[in-house]
Design a protein around this motif. Structure first.
Motif, PDB file in Angstrom:
ATOM      1  N   ILE A  21      14.862  33.297  94.162  1.00 39.95           N
ATOM      2  CA  ILE A  21      14.930  32.138  93.263  1.00 39.95           C
ATOM      3  C   ILE A  21      14.541  30.857  94.001  1.00 39.95           C
ATOM      4  CG2 ILE A  21      16.499  30.710  91.896  1.00 39.95           C
ATOM      5  CD1 ILE A  21      18.060  33.240  91.211  1.00 39.95           C
ATOM      6  N   ALA A  22      14.986  30.741  95.256  1.00 40.56           N
ATOM      7  CA  ALA A  22      14.653  29.545  96.037  1.00 40.56           C
ATOM      8  C   ALA A  22      13.152  29.453  96.292  1.00 40.56           C
ATOM      9  CB  ALA A  22      15.420  29.559  97.364  1.00 40.56           C
ATOM     10  N   LEU A  23      12.529  30.566  96.629  1.00 37.81           N
ATOM     11  CA  LEU A  23      11.080  30.559  96.866  1.00 37.81           C
ATOM     12  C   LEU A  23      10.318  30.263  95.580  1.00 37.81           C
ATOM     13  CD1 LEU A  23      10.735  33.649  99.258  1.00 37.81           C
ATOM     14  CD2 LEU A  23      10.563  31.225  99.855  1.00 37.81           C
ATOM     15  N   PHE A  29       7.863  23.803  92.059  1.00 39.90           N
ATOM     16  CA  PHE A  29       8.232  22.390  92.090  1.00 39.90           C
ATOM     17  C   PHE A  29       7.035  21.471  91.848  1.00 39.90           C
ATOM     18  CE2 PHE A  29       8.858  18.358  94.320  1.00 39.90           C
ATOM     19  CZ  PHE A  29       9.989  17.889  93.673  1.00 39.90           C
ATOM     20  N   PRO A  30       5.836  21.718  92.456  1.00 38.65           N
ATOM     21  CA  PRO A  30       4.697  20.837  92.146  1.00 38.65           C
ATOM     22  C   PRO A  30       4.346  20.813  90.661  1.00 38.65           C
ATOM     23  CG  PRO A  30       4.231  22.143  94.102  1.00 38.65           C
ATOM     24  CD  PRO A  30       5.488  22.697  93.504  1.00 38.65           C
ATOM     25  N   VAL A  31       4.493  21.962  89.984  1.00 40.26           N
ATOM     26  CA  VAL A  31       4.204  22.007  88.551  1.00 40.26           C
ATOM     27  C   VAL A  31       5.226  21.164  87.787  1.00 40.26           C
ATOM     28  CG1 VAL A  31       3.955  23.507  86.544  1.00 40.26           C
ATOM     29  CG2 VAL A  31       3.182  24.290  88.788  1.00 40.26           C
ATOM     30  N   TYR A  32       6.507  21.316  88.175  1.00 34.05           N
ATOM     31  CA  TYR A  32       7.551  20.523  87.533  1.00 34.05           C
ATOM     32  C   TYR A  32       7.311  19.028  87.731  1.00 34.05           C
ATOM     33  CZ  TYR A  32      11.835  17.784  87.719  1.00 34.05           C
ATOM     34  OH  TYR A  32      12.752  16.774  87.588  1.00 34.05           O
ATOM     35  N   TRP A  33       6.967  18.647  88.965  1.00 34.00           N
ATOM     36  CA  TRP A  33       6.772  17.227  89.241  1.00 34.00           C
ATOM     37  C   TRP A  33       5.543  16.687  88.509  1.00 34.00           C
ATOM     38  CZ3 TRP A  33       9.978  13.794  90.804  1.00 34.00           C
ATOM     39  CH2 TRP A  33       9.522  12.523  91.175  1.00 34.00           C
ATOM     40  N   MET A  34       4.522  17.515  88.356  1.00 34.38           N
ATOM     41  CA  MET A  34       3.333  17.098  87.621  1.00 34.38           C
ATOM     42  C   MET A  34       3.690  16.788  86.165  1.00 34.38           C
ATOM     43  SD  MET A  34      -0.203  19.241  87.061  1.00 34.38           S
ATOM     44  CE  MET A  34       0.653  20.575  86.221  1.00 34.38           C
ATOM     45  N   ASN A  44       4.167   3.793  89.892  1.00 30.54           N
ATOM     46  CA  ASN A  44       4.463   4.743  90.951  1.00 30.54           C
ATOM     47  C   ASN A  44       5.358   5.855  90.415  1.00 30.54           C
ATOM     48  OD1 ASN A  44       5.078   6.119  93.274  1.00 30.54           O
ATOM     49  ND2 ASN A  44       5.563   4.294  94.475  1.00 30.54           N
ATOM     50  N   PRO A  45       4.915   7.113  90.480  1.00 32.70           N
ATOM     51  CA  PRO A  45       5.745   8.200  89.936  1.00 32.70           C
ATOM     52  C   PRO A  45       7.022   8.415  90.726  1.00 32.70           C
ATOM     53  CG  PRO A  45       3.857   9.096  91.105  1.00 32.70           C
ATOM     54  CD  PRO A  45       3.648   7.608  91.017  1.00 32.70           C
ATOM     55  N   LEU A  46       7.072   7.961  91.991  1.00 31.68           N
ATOM     56  CA  LEU A  46       8.273   8.129  92.795  1.00 31.68           C
ATOM     57  C   LEU A  46       9.417   7.253  92.299  1.00 31.68           C
ATOM     58  CD1 LEU A  46       6.702   8.279  96.379  1.00 31.68           C
ATOM     59  CD2 LEU A  46       7.425  10.187  94.926  1.00 31.68           C
ATOM     60  N   GLN A  47       9.097   6.248  91.495  1.00 31.46           N
ATOM     61  CA  GLN A  47      10.131   5.368  90.967  1.00 31.46           C
ATOM     62  C   GLN A  47      10.789   5.947  89.715  1.00 31.46           C
ATOM     63  OE1 GLN A  47       8.196   1.610  90.340  1.00 31.46           O
ATOM     64  NE2 GLN A  47       7.977   1.167  92.526  1.00 31.46           N
ATOM     65  N   GLY A  48      10.220   7.024  89.175  1.00 27.53           N
ATOM     66  CA  GLY A  48      10.775   7.640  87.986  1.00 27.53           C
ATOM     67  C   GLY A  48      11.964   8.530  88.316  1.00 27.53           C
ATOM     68  N   GLY A  49      12.668   8.967  87.304  1.00 27.58           N
ATOM     69  CA  GLY A  49      13.818   9.830  87.495  1.00 27.58           C
ATOM     70  C   GLY A  49      13.395  11.275  87.689  1.00 27.58           C
ATOM     71  N   TRP A  50      14.409  12.119  87.953  1.00 25.14           N
ATOM     72  CA  TRP A  50      14.143  13.536  88.142  1.00 25.14           C
ATOM     73  C   TRP A  50      13.904  14.256  86.821  1.00 25.14           C
ATOM     74  CZ3 TRP A  50      13.170  16.004  92.591  1.00 25.14           C
ATOM     75  CH2 TRP A  50      13.476  15.334  93.782  1.00 25.14           C
ATOM     76  N   PHE A  51      14.257  13.603  85.743  1.00 28.20           N
ATOM     77  CA  PHE A  51      14.031  14.207  84.426  1.00 28.20           C
ATOM     78  C   PHE A  51      13.683  13.100  83.446  1.00 28.20           C
ATOM     79  CE2 PHE A  51      15.142  15.941  80.300  1.00 28.20           C
ATOM     80  CZ  PHE A  51      14.571  17.192  80.365  1.00 28.20           C
ATOM     81  N   PRO A  52      12.627  13.294  82.660  1.00 28.28           N
ATOM     82  CA  PRO A  52      12.212  12.238  81.717  1.00 28.28           C
ATOM     83  C   PRO A  52      13.094  12.193  80.473  1.00 28.28           C
ATOM     84  CG  PRO A  52      10.751  14.113  81.519  1.00 28.28           C
ATOM     85  CD  PRO A  52      11.701  14.441  82.649  1.00 28.28           C
TER      86      PRO A  52
END
Length: 276
Positions: A21-23, A29-34, A44-52
């Motif tokens: 599950i961890a792997l 994770f890149p797909v989720y962040w995209m 800046n996307p880094l200023q956004g939250g972990w969930f929209p």
């Protein structure tokens, strides 16, 4: 009494499940962040939250407006390359699998050899030829270029599958009066459905994800696939990461949906040639 080896087969423990599950989470994770960044406001996307929690779809509106034509271009090129590759590879694979040709091994070796040639070599060679033939910045040019990767792969996949087709089926059709063409159309093609779908899907994905031929063989905006559109979009819209990520999501969805829909046929087509 002998113990049943199936009952005593090793089963993955909790530690293996947690590691798996961890792997999986790490790879996804890149797909989720995209997806997450595509639903954030511009900036800046880094200023956004972990969930929209308050998704902003303005990035998708901008992406569709700016990249809609490029998506259509990729669809046309990918579908054209798939049709051309299957049209050439299917009869070639059938001939190499069931006809007694002296040069079969040589042809197969040549087919495998084409898979080893670096793409940049092919792209540079095609650029000179296309410049003389007027095929730069054209749909036929990109379709032909992408087919250089699709045809050899489709031949290898379908030949392996067609070797497993019993000769009795083909001979029975010939005894009933069917010619070679009718036997191929009415007997071989229906039996090879899984292999055809598998080869077609991978050929489509090759063309859909192509960047090298798109970059080398297009010099204007007349014909621009989505891969090249995303590449150029990053430099022109560095402050609109939501639009960039939305474009990436739109470019990923067709391939993902296609694989989910036909995954059963792909699995059968890939393994079908290995079991006779």
């Amino acid at each position: 009494m002998r113990s049943d080896p199936v009952k005593h087969a090793h089963k993955p423990g909790p530690a293996s499940t947690i590691i798996g599950i961890a792997l999986l989470a790490l790879m996804l994770f890149p797909v989720y962040w995209m997806v997450n960044a595509s639903l954030q406001p511009a900036g800046n996307p880094l200023q956004g939250g972990w969930f929209p929690f308050h998704p902003d779809f303005s990035g998708y509106a901008i992406a569709l407006h700016d990249q809609g034509r490029n998506l259509v271009t990729s669809f046309v090129v990918a579908l054209g390359s798939t049709a051309l590759s299957l049209g050439l590879a299917t009869p070639a694979a059938y001939a190499m699998a069931h006809f007694r040709l002296r040069a079969t091994n040589l042809l197969l070796f040549g087919t495998l050899l084409t898979q080893m040639v670096p793409g940049i070599v092919v792209a540079n060679a095609l650029y000179g030829a296309y410049n003389e033939l007027g095929l730069l910045n054209s749909y036929p040019g990109l379709i032909l270029a992408d087919s250089t990767a699709g045809v050899p792969f489709a031949i290898i996949i379908m030949r392996s599958f067609m070797l497993g087709i019993p000769r009795e089926i083909i001979e029975a059709a010939r005894v009933d009066g069917a010619g070679r063409l009718r036997t191929f159309r009415s007997v071989v093609l229906p039996v090879s459905r899984n292999a055809l779908i598998t080869a077609g899907i991978f050929t489509f994905l090759f063309a859909w994800s192509d960047f090298l031929f798109a970059l080398t063989l297009t010099t204007t905006d007349a014909v621009r696939p989505i891969t090249l559109g995303v590449y150029q979009y990053i430099g022109a819209h560095a402050s609109q990461w939501n639009a960039i990520m939305a474009t990436s999501v739109l470019a990923s969805v067709p391939a993902a949906v296609l694989l989910v829909v036909v995954q059963r046929y792909v699995a059968d087509g890939v393994t079908g040639g290995a079991v006779k």
